[in-house]
Design a protein around this motif. Structure first.
Motif, short mmCIF file in Angstrom:
data_model
loop_
_atom_site.label_atom_id
_atom_site.label_comp_id
_atom_site.label_asym_id
_atom_site.label_seq_id
_atom_site.Cartn_x
_atom_site.Cartn_y
_atom_site.Cartn_z
N HIS A 189 -49.01 -41.78 36.28
CA HIS A 189 -48.38 -42.76 37.16
C HIS A 189 -47.30 -42.07 37.97
O HIS A 189 -46.56 -41.22 37.45
N GLY A 243 -43.94 -42.67 40.30
CA GLY A 243 -42.93 -43.64 40.66
C GLY A 243 -41.64 -43.45 39.88
O GLY A 243 -41.65 -42.90 38.77
N ASN A 284 -39.41 -48.45 41.46
CA ASN A 284 -40.72 -48.89 41.95
C ASN A 284 -41.82 -48.83 40.90
O ASN A 284 -43.00 -48.93 41.23
N THR A 285 -41.42 -48.67 39.64
CA THR A 285 -42.37 -48.79 38.54
C THR A 285 -42.38 -50.24 38.07
O THR A 285 -41.38 -50.73 37.54
N ASP A 304 -47.11 -51.54 35.31
CA ASP A 304 -47.39 -50.10 35.31
C ASP A 304 -46.88 -49.46 34.02
O ASP A 304 -47.57 -48.65 33.39
N ASP A 355 -40.15 -38.72 40.36
CA ASP A 355 -41.14 -39.80 40.46
C ASP A 355 -42.17 -39.79 39.34
O ASP A 355 -43.36 -40.02 39.57
#
Length: 259
Positions: free
Chosen positions: A96, A98, A102-103, A107, A152
């Motif tokens: 993943h 992020g 923005n997770t 998610d 990220d």
């Protein structure tokens, strides 16, 4: 008998039909192990097992979602009815991209269910069997993200940090049961996932981005799945019988030589 032989051993490999998992399945089969491939995708699972058998190896395929506790318990029970379980490779995992902002919670849950709960499910199912047999080897696939900060990769890093600390805990708890537990921490490895990621996110710039990602490794290239498989082979062999509770970075110098 050659060194690093797995002749007569039985190994469960989760996510064993693609990328690093497929390389481990092939390498272990070449060294004499009966590999039991647990794979979510039935087509790739059957293909991987049949490819090994076509080359004279021993392989079985089981469709299994490692995040599903009951599926894992039922699958491991089925395997153990006719085989010892000498080796468990917890390789299945998802990525993943992020940061924490923005997770989405969905998610985080998805990554946790596969990368953390999936490892727990498999260890929980296998350890009692290994105890009765008098021992075994467990390898968890961690990541350099377990040890260093990556941009990220919030959810992914969380999950791989858990894989690392689960390794330490299991190794400590079962020292006297003959169960060794270690983990492997790769940096970027060239797998079909990487090619797909580049194609999706950088259309028309695939070659340029592949080179750029390769150069993020101090050694100047990505790892090969076979290189990870060879390390797993050593750690599961009798030659590594003095090794437990350790993390093995295989990262082209990323952790120690970056910056």
């Amino acid at each position: 008998m050659s060194k690093f032989s797995l002749e007569g051993k039985s190994a469960i490999i989760t996510g064993g039909a693609s990328g690093i998992g497929e390389a481990i399945s092939n390498t272990f089969a070449e060294q004499g192990a009966h590999v039991h491939i647990l794979e979510f995708n039935p087509e790739s699972g059957k293909q991987a097992a049949n490819s090994i058998k076509d080359k004279g190896g021993k392989a079985s395929f089981y469709q299994c979602d490692v995040s599903n506790y009951q599926q894992v318990m039922d699958t491991v029970k089925k395997i153990s009815e006719n085989n010892e379980i000498n080796i468990l490779i917890n390789n299945a995992g998802i990525a993943h991209v992020g940061n924490v902002e923005n997770t989405k919670v969905e998610d985080l849950d998805r990554v946790y269910n596969v990368n953390v709960k999936g490892v727990y499910n498999c260890i929980h199912a296998v350890v009692p069997i290994m105890k009765k047999q008098g021992g075994g080897v467990i390898i968890n696939m961690a990541s350099i993200a377990s040890s260093v900060g990556l941009s990220d990769r919030f959810a992914y890093s969380m999950s791989k940090g858990a894989a690392l600390t689960m390794t330490y805990s299991v190794a400590k708890d079962y020292l006297n049961e003959g169960i060794r537990c270690n983990c492997i921490s790769p940096a970027r490895v060239h797998t079909p996932f990487v090619d797909g990621f580049i194609k999706k996110n950088y259309p028309g710039k695939e070659a340029e981005m592949f080179e750029a990602l390769s150069k993020t490794q101090p050694i100047g290239r990505m790892g090969k799945p076979e290189e990870i498989a060879n390390l797993a082979l050593y750690l599961c062999s009798d030659e590594a019988s003095f090794i437990t509770g350790s993390d093995f970075p295989i990262d082209g110098g990323f952790i120690k030589l970056n910056g």
